[in-house]
Design a protein around this motif. Structure first.
Motif, PDB file in Angstrom:
ATOM      1  N   LYS A   3       0.835  -1.206   0.000  1.00 65.27           N
ATOM      2  CA  LYS A   3       0.000   0.000   0.000  1.00 65.27           C
ATOM      3  C   LYS A   3       0.870   1.256   0.000  1.00 65.27           C
ATOM      4  O   LYS A   3       0.632   2.194  -0.773  1.00 65.27           O
ATOM      5  CB  LYS A   3      -0.908  -0.020   1.236  1.00 65.27           C
ATOM      6  CG  LYS A   3      -1.703   1.255   1.494  1.00 65.27           C
ATOM      7  CD  LYS A   3      -2.530   1.080   2.771  1.00 65.27           C
ATOM      8  CE  LYS A   3      -3.355   2.316   3.084  1.00 65.27           C
ATOM      9  NZ  LYS A   3      -2.521   3.481   3.461  1.00 65.27           N
ATOM     10  N   LEU A  46      -5.254   3.841  -0.918  1.00 63.60           N
ATOM     11  CA  LEU A  46      -5.746   2.519  -0.539  1.00 63.60           C
ATOM     12  C   LEU A  46      -6.126   2.505   0.934  1.00 63.60           C
ATOM     13  O   LEU A  46      -5.441   3.108   1.773  1.00 63.60           O
ATOM     14  CB  LEU A  46      -4.687   1.444  -0.815  1.00 63.60           C
ATOM     15  CG  LEU A  46      -4.222   1.313  -2.270  1.00 63.60           C
ATOM     16  CD1 LEU A  46      -3.144   0.249  -2.378  1.00 63.60           C
ATOM     17  CD2 LEU A  46      -5.389   0.983  -3.184  1.00 63.60           C
ATOM     18  N   GLY A  94     -10.292   1.539  -1.998  1.00 62.34           N
ATOM     19  CA  GLY A  94      -9.522   2.771  -2.067  1.00 62.34           C
ATOM     20  C   GLY A  94     -10.258   3.810  -2.886  1.00 62.34           C
ATOM     21  O   GLY A  94     -11.477   3.709  -3.097  1.00 62.34           O
TER      22      GLY A  94
END
Length: 607
Positions: free
Chosen positions: A164, A176, A210
């Motif tokens: 991420k 995200l 996200g």
């Protein structure tokens, strides 16, 4: 950087692919520096381990050959004893002295010599080689253990959230989430009409959420059950006789046999995994259309030209038919290549379709679909339904969504980097090219969502998607019905909210089987009908219910693993059973055997 994303394929080729890989290398180098490990020392230890392993394999090969030779000598000894028996038979029963004597002599030599070689040579060699193999295995294991010790400071630094972090650093417009929380669900549901996953034939086994410039997306991987069929086969052998008279008047009888085969087809549940990306955007809110893969990336120039010519004729025919019927809801875009390859001939709103697919959007989409080097080409389904867009790609089937930090751990610094680099680069590429069809539409990036008023209090703490993911992480076997003979589709129902925890009922839908026999009438070569038995399985639905508790903890999965070393924390969890999972920061424990207050019990040991 926002402008470059308006041409997503070019952005990936010219900037993001290289930038992401550089960020991966820099991050790993930073961890190595922070860990303080000696890379060269580890490489030398790994080299020594592989050398010791090579010696071990050579010894194991020699041991295998000696065992094979001993097996052959045992065969010869057995053959010798058989010959001895045969010799005795010929001497006593058949009164054939010559044959008997020869067999006795050869058999005795074979048996005695084979046993002597086994006892005097092979057994001792095998025993010695076994000792050598054991000693060498211990030496190799000791060297590998040393390599693991050298890598321990680095292995303890890996985090599951690194993927991420790397993606957001490379493409700041992509954000995200840690998990699919209630605010994200409220936003998707209230603004875009995204619904619950209530279908009892689908269960979420992986989830990622996200946003891009405030527009939300969900990547949902589901285990899907559908009813298919299986064909079962049975057979019997029949026999009969026929008689005939030859030209000389003699009567003859012939014996016949035939294998009769019969089949029956019956329903059977089949299971598969499906991954889809769902993206919410308010642009073109009344538009619906479907795009199916053209796999233009696999076509030669000549094949592409032929496909376009054929497709244009079909499109013109469709347009003419609609004009004759007195309507003009469908009209060509004026770009024959785009019209044919992207299709979307079922679109419901021509004005809004053209608002989305401007000349730049058409150019982007065609480049994406025809690309055969950097991305995956046109391997994606694109379905738009009002404000929700669904992308389902063939490459996403191979997308590993599990970012668990333990996948990078190794005794070998170079192997660890390879694992780290390959996984994260593949993850980024898979996500990027699932988003690429959406990024190809400039209006989607230019359209900022209107303000949304969130609820003050939510009736539950965790979404049904996260709940399903959590229980699937625990494993199907924990929830499966005792008579289940197939996979289980796990579905969750909210029971009650207790502080920051939720009690959830898990229903496991599966099938048990019952054996049956159908007798299928089949014509045989004898002119008679025979009942051929075909054994088949009937799949009968079964359902099992159990309860779990969910609670978000302010820790990573690595921190959670470390907390389990604390006896008080572990004992508190064990009161709810030893079956549990922890992912996305959410703890999931069985609770159907206890009425203990879950939320306060966990909070107490976390203080």
């Amino acid at each position: 950087m926002e402008d470059i994303l308006l041409e997503p394929l070019n952005a990936y080729k010219s900037v993001y692919e290289k930038s992401f890989n550089e960020n991966v290398k820099a991050y790993f180098s930073g961890l190595v520096e922070k860990s303080g490990i000696d890379k060269q020392e580890n490489r030398e230890t790994v080299k020594k381990y592989k050398n010791e392993l090579s010696v071990l394999k050579e010894l194991q090969g020699r041991l295998k050959k000696q065992k094979a030779l001993r097996g052959f000598m045992i065969f010869l000894a057995v053959a010798g004893f058989i010959m001895l028996g045969a010799g005795i038979f010929f001497l006593v029963a058949a009164s054939d002295i010559v044959v008997g004597s020869v067999l006795l002599s050869i058999g005795a030599v074979l048996a005695i010599a084979s046993i002597a070689v086994i006892a005097a040579v092979l057994n001792s060699k095998i025993k010695a080689l076994r000792v050598e193999c054991k000693q060498q295995d211990e030496i190799a294991a000791s060297v590998q253990t040393e390599a693991w010790k050298q890598m321990l400071p680095l292995n303890t630094l890996f985090e599951s959230g690194v993927t991420k972090e790397l993606i957001e650093k490379t493409v700041p417009l992509i954000k995200l989430d840690d998990n699919f929380d209630m605010r994200r669900y409220d936003y998707l549901s209230g603004k875009y009409g995204f619904g619950e996953n209530a279908d009892p034939t689908r269960s979420t086994i992986a989830i990622l959420t996200g946003e891009i410039l405030g527009n939300p997306f969900v990547v949902d991987r589901e285990l899907v059950q559908k009813m298919g069929s299986e064909t079962y086969t049975g057979s019997i052998v029949i026999s009969w006789t026929t008689s005939y008279t030859d030209s000389d008047g003699h009567r003859h009888t012939q014996h016949h046999s035939q294998t009769l085969i019969a089949t029956v087809t019956k329903p059977k549940p089949v299971y598969s995994e499906q991954t889809r990306l769902i993206y919410g955007n308010e642009a073109a809110p009344d538009l619906k259309f479907t795009h199916a893969p053209s796999h233009a990336e696999n076509l030669s120039e000549k094949e592409l030209e032929s496909k376009i010519k054929s497709g244009v004729r079909k499109i013109q025919k469709k347009q003419n038919e609609q004009l004759k019927e007195g309507g003009a809801s469908f009209t060509e875009m004026g770009n024959e290549e785009f019209d044919v390859l992207f299709g979307a001939l079922d679109r419901t709103n021509e004005v809004q379709f053209r608002l989305l697919f401007t000349p730049l959007a058409q150019k982007n989409m065609l480049e994406l679909m025809k690309d055969k080097e950097d991305g995956f080409g046109d391997d994606f389904y694109f379905y738009k339904s009002n404000c929700l867009n669904y992308i389902s790609s063939e490459h996403s089937k191979h997308w590993d969504l599990n970012t668990d930090y333990r996948r990078y751990q190794s005794y070998d610094i170079d192997e660890s980097f390879t694992k780290f680099s390959v996984f994260n680069n593949n993850y980024f590429k898979s996500l990027y090219f699932d988003l690429a069809p959406l990024l190809s539409i400039p209006l989607y990036q230019q359209h900022k969502p209107h303000e949304y008023i969130y609820m003050d209090v939510y009736p539950r703490n965790y979404t049904s998607y996260e709940a399903e993911y959590a229980v699937n992480k625990m494993g199907q076997n924990i929830f499966a019905h005792e008579q289940a003979k197939t996979n289980s589709i796990l579905k969750t129902d909210f029971i009650k909210k207790d502080g920051n925890s939720d009690e959830i009922q898990v229903s496991a839908y599966a099938f048990t089987t019952v054996e049956h026999v159908d007798y299928v009438p089949t014509l045989g070569g004898d002119g008679n009908i025979h009942n051929v038995p075909v054994h088949w399985l009937e799949y009968i639905p079964v359902k099992q219910k159990r309860n779990v508790r969910l609670k978000q903890l302010n820790m990573t999965d690595k921190e959670f693993g470390a907390r389990l070393d604390n006896e008080e924390f572990k004992s508190a969890l064990d009161k709810f059973g030893k079956a549990r999972s922890f992912s996305h920061g959410i703890l999931c424990c069985l609770s159907d055997d206890t009425d203990l207050p879950f939320d306060t019990s966990i909070n107490k040991v976390l203080q």
